[in-house]
Design a protein around this motif. Structure first.
Motif, mmCIF file in Angstrom:
data_model
loop_
_atom_site.group_PDB
_atom_site.id
_atom_site.type_symbol
_atom_site.label_atom_id
_atom_site.label_comp_id
_atom_site.label_asym_id
_atom_site.label_seq_id
_atom_site.Cartn_x
_atom_site.Cartn_y
_atom_site.Cartn_z
ATOM 1 N N SER A 91 0.714 -1.386 0.050
ATOM 2 C CA SER A 91 -0.010 -0.135 -0.090
ATOM 3 C C SER A 91 0.769 1.212 -0.021
ATOM 4 C CB SER A 91 -0.962 -0.050 1.088
ATOM 5 O OG SER A 91 -0.218 -0.005 2.368
ATOM 6 N N LEU A 92 2.291 1.068 0.324
ATOM 7 C CA LEU A 92 3.111 2.192 0.208
ATOM 8 C C LEU A 92 3.710 2.216 -1.055
ATOM 9 C CD1 LEU A 92 4.414 1.677 4.070
ATOM 10 C CD2 LEU A 92 3.011 3.677 3.118
ATOM 11 N N PRO A 93 4.297 3.232 -1.565
ATOM 12 C CA PRO A 93 4.939 3.367 -2.723
ATOM 13 C C PRO A 93 6.512 2.817 -2.347
ATOM 14 C CG PRO A 93 4.085 5.568 -2.174
ATOM 15 C CD PRO A 93 3.708 4.558 -0.975
ATOM 16 N N TRP A 94 6.950 2.060 -3.406
ATOM 17 C CA TRP A 94 8.093 1.086 -3.364
ATOM 18 C C TRP A 94 8.781 1.355 -4.836
ATOM 19 C CZ3 TRP A 94 10.229 -3.130 -5.670
ATOM 20 C CH2 TRP A 94 11.235 -3.758 -4.990
ATOM 21 N N SER A 95 9.993 1.443 -4.906
ATOM 22 C CA SER A 95 10.765 1.105 -6.193
ATOM 23 C C SER A 95 12.065 0.625 -6.062
ATOM 24 C CB SER A 95 10.699 2.684 -6.854
ATOM 25 O OG SER A 95 11.641 3.315 -6.015
ATOM 26 N N ALA A 96 12.704 0.012 -6.995
ATOM 27 C CA ALA A 96 13.792 -0.631 -6.806
ATOM 28 C C ALA A 96 14.564 -0.324 -8.121
ATOM 29 C CB ALA A 96 13.958 -1.948 -6.458
ATOM 30 N N LEU A 97 16.038 -0.322 -8.084
ATOM 31 C CA LEU A 97 16.909 -0.141 -9.154
ATOM 32 C C LEU A 97 18.127 -1.134 -9.003
ATOM 33 C CD1 LEU A 97 17.836 1.184 -11.735
ATOM 34 C CD2 LEU A 97 19.253 3.049 -10.211
ATOM 35 N N PHE A 98 17.956 -2.158 -10.087
ATOM 36 C CA PHE A 98 19.074 -3.129 -9.980
ATOM 37 C C PHE A 98 19.862 -3.228 -11.236
ATOM 38 C CE2 PHE A 98 15.673 -5.218 -7.469
ATOM 39 C CZ PHE A 98 16.508 -5.380 -6.129
ATOM 40 N N ILE A 99 21.123 -2.750 -11.057
ATOM 41 C CA ILE A 99 22.029 -2.720 -12.080
ATOM 42 C C ILE A 99 23.285 -4.052 -11.791
ATOM 43 C CG2 ILE A 99 23.849 -1.380 -13.490
ATOM 44 C CD1 ILE A 99 22.505 1.067 -12.286
ATOM 45 N N ASP A 100 23.348 -4.735 -13.029
ATOM 46 C CA ASP A 100 24.122 -6.077 -12.795
ATOM 47 C C ASP A 100 24.563 -6.477 -14.255
ATOM 48 O OD1 ASP A 100 25.464 -8.386 -11.496
ATOM 49 O OD2 ASP A 100 23.696 -7.858 -9.967
ATOM 50 N N TYR A 101 25.509 -7.466 -14.501
ATOM 51 C CA TYR A 101 25.948 -8.222 -15.536
ATOM 52 C C TYR A 101 24.917 -9.288 -15.851
ATOM 53 C CZ TYR A 101 28.905 -11.195 -12.652
ATOM 54 O OH TYR A 101 29.307 -12.004 -11.793
ATOM 55 N N GLY A 102 24.459 -9.433 -16.971
ATOM 56 C CA GLY A 102 23.339 -10.460 -17.231
ATOM 57 C C GLY A 102 22.820 -10.518 -18.795
ATOM 58 N N HIS A 103 21.586 -11.133 -19.039
ATOM 59 C CA HIS A 103 21.229 -11.327 -20.209
ATOM 60 C C HIS A 103 19.762 -11.290 -20.263
ATOM 61 C CE1 HIS A 103 19.951 -15.371 -18.981
ATOM 62 N NE2 HIS A 103 21.355 -15.469 -18.569
ATOM 63 N N PHE A 104 19.036 -10.811 -21.416
ATOM 64 C CA PHE A 104 17.755 -10.874 -21.489
ATOM 65 C C PHE A 104 17.520 -11.014 -23.194
ATOM 66 C CE2 PHE A 104 16.491 -6.556 -23.115
ATOM 67 C CZ PHE A 104 17.535 -5.781 -22.964
ATOM 68 N N ASP A 105 16.404 -11.524 -23.324
ATOM 69 C CA ASP A 105 15.915 -11.504 -24.692
ATOM 70 C C ASP A 105 14.391 -11.342 -24.948
ATOM 71 O OD1 ASP A 105 15.171 -12.624 -27.356
ATOM 72 O OD2 ASP A 105 15.942 -14.255 -27.179
ATOM 73 N N PRO A 106 14.153 -10.118 -25.333
ATOM 74 C CA PRO A 106 12.730 -9.734 -25.681
ATOM 75 C C PRO A 106 11.774 -10.826 -26.498
ATOM 76 C CG PRO A 106 14.232 -7.986 -26.158
ATOM 77 C CD PRO A 106 15.086 -9.096 -26.115
ATOM 78 N N SER A 107 12.459 -11.550 -27.104
ATOM 79 C CA SER A 107 11.679 -12.471 -27.991
ATOM 80 C C SER A 107 11.414 -13.982 -27.175
ATOM 81 C CB SER A 107 12.232 -12.968 -29.156
ATOM 82 O OG SER A 107 13.658 -13.556 -29.099
ATOM 83 N N ARG A 108 12.102 -13.870 -26.049
ATOM 84 C CA ARG A 108 11.821 -15.286 -25.085
ATOM 85 C C ARG A 108 10.665 -15.522 -24.521
ATOM 86 N NH1 ARG A 108 16.311 -16.090 -20.194
ATOM 87 N NH2 ARG A 108 15.123 -17.683 -18.941
ATOM 88 N N ALA A 109 10.045 -16.584 -24.378
ATOM 89 C CA ALA A 109 8.766 -16.787 -23.986
ATOM 90 C C ALA A 109 8.652 -16.524 -22.411
ATOM 91 C CB ALA A 109 8.247 -18.036 -24.319
ATOM 92 N N ASP A 110 7.716 -16.161 -21.872
ATOM 93 C CA ASP A 110 7.573 -15.804 -20.337
ATOM 94 C C ASP A 110 7.982 -17.177 -19.786
ATOM 95 O OD1 ASP A 110 7.451 -13.558 -18.761
ATOM 96 O OD2 ASP A 110 5.255 -14.056 -18.215
ATOM 97 N N GLY A 111 9.058 -17.063 -18.646
ATOM 98 C CA GLY A 111 9.175 -18.349 -17.938
ATOM 99 C C GLY A 111 10.321 -19.360 -18.748
#
Length: 367
Positions: free
Chosen positions: A227-247
């Motif tokens: 119920s309270l505003p919350w935000s997080a910023l994470f910066i790290d080395y790694g990978h992502f693929d926008p075309s990858r199926a969820d999960g």
């Protein structure tokens, strides 16, 4: 007794352990854990992080926090850093936010740290800010309030389970003994680790492939009172693929150990080297989406974007130019540091930034 001896004794008594168990012991054993007993940062340590490379990194993160605070309504806010290293990022962030009216008066800073040597370093670095900082061992100990969380190179130490594909099955990979030497081994059942059911049927994997599933719930950073505003910023080395199926789980063994600025085998010196894995940003995004009750998520994800994109949008080149004009004798070092953060290929594209927020907040700056 060394940590290696403790691990070998444990394996003899109980059998092989999972990769996640091994990783957790190496990094956070209460006596011999890597981050418990030493300061690993800097030229004299094992590796360099972005805040040690250029002050512009921490300054921009600080101004990012001030922007998010403005989005939250400019009231009292908990500013939390997970694994604050030597305190360099937070010192640069707080110095930069002096120019933001009201922010420092509104912020209650908490540093989440477990290692005594690092806490000592942080207290020295942040001596000028001591009255507004509390040191805690868990995020859960931070008093409820609108919250901004910062985590630079913290996701990569989140425990990872590894699975090896054999005969069409996904078998847990673990650490056992080959004679008196630590060695990788297969564990008998995915059910023992609780991750077998998390390997989806559409994963494109073949016998011999190794895949990784990071234990995001174990990171224990998610807001308890949404119920309270919350935000997080994470910066790290790694990978992502926008075309990858969820999960979807993909093949790749990214477990690595770094000691004295060089790579070594992850089983060579337990507790003496930094042990990390590449962050699966797709998996993190999927975990947050899967948390949504009845299809209505209380958390939203911004990004990921590359570190170069993120810092560029926050104005790193303009900040560097002003610093170089004000400090001409340090101009070369300032330029070199920023170039290293933004390099492609290099830190500029190998590192990613991801923002997470309660849905009541607008998209976070830089995304």
């Amino acid at each position: 007794m060394s940590l290696e001896a403790i691990i070998k004794h444990t394996i003899r008594e109980r059998g092989a352990m999972t990769i996640a168990e091994y990783m957790s012991l190496c990094l956070s054993h209460p006596v011999y854990g890597y981050y418990i007993k030493q300061d690993p940062f800097g030229v004299s340590g094992d590796f360099m992080t972005a805040p040690e490379i250029s002050q512009t990194f921490g300054e921009l993160v600080g101004l990012w926090c001030a922007d998010v605070w403005s989005q939250m309504g400019e009231g009292a806010v908990a500013l939390v850093e997970l694994g604050a290293g030597r305190g360099t990022l937070m010192a640069d962030a707080l110095r930069a936010t002096r120019r933001v009216p009201g922010f420092l008066e509104a912020a209650a800073v908490s540093l989440i740290e477990v290692g005594a040597p690092l806490i000592a370093d942080q207290k020295e670095t942040l001596a000028a800010w001591a009255e507004m900082i509390a040191w805690r061992t868990r995020l859960a100990d931070v008093p409820p309030a609108p919250t901004i969380v910062i985590g630079n190179e913290i996701l990569d130490v989140c425990p990872v389970q590894q699975l090896e594909i054999a005969g069409g099955e996904a078998l847990p990979r673990g650490v056992g003994l080959a004679g008196d030497r630590l060695d990788y081994t297969r564990l008998p059942s995915a059910g023992q680790t609780g991750v077998g059911s998390r390997l989806p049927a559409h994963a494109t994997l073949r016998d011999g492939d190794i895949c990784e599933v990071q234990d995001w719930p174990a990171l224990d950073v998610w807001p308890r009172d949404r119920s309270l505003p919350w935000s997080a910023l994470f910066i790290d080395y790694g990978h992502f693929d926008p075309s990858r199926a969820d999960g979807e789980v993909v093949a790749g063994d990214t477990l690595q150990a770094v000691r004295n600025h060089s790579y070594e085998h992850p089983l060579t010196s337990p507790g003496e080297a930094d042990l990390t894995c590449h962050v699966d940003f797709d998996g993190l995004r999927s975990h947050i989406r899967a948390e949504a009750p009845a299809g209505r998520s209380l958390l939203a994800v911004d990004g990921p974007v590359t570190q170069g994109e993120f810092l560029g949008r926050l104005g790193i080149m303009e900040r560097a130019s002003r610093l170089m004009s004000a400090n001409p004798d340090k101009a070369h070092a300032i330029e070199a540091g920023v170039a290293r953060l933004m390099a492609v290929p290099g830190m500029g594209d190998r590192f990613k930034a991801i923002g997470i927020r309660t849905v009541d907040l607008p998209p976070l700056p830089g995304f």
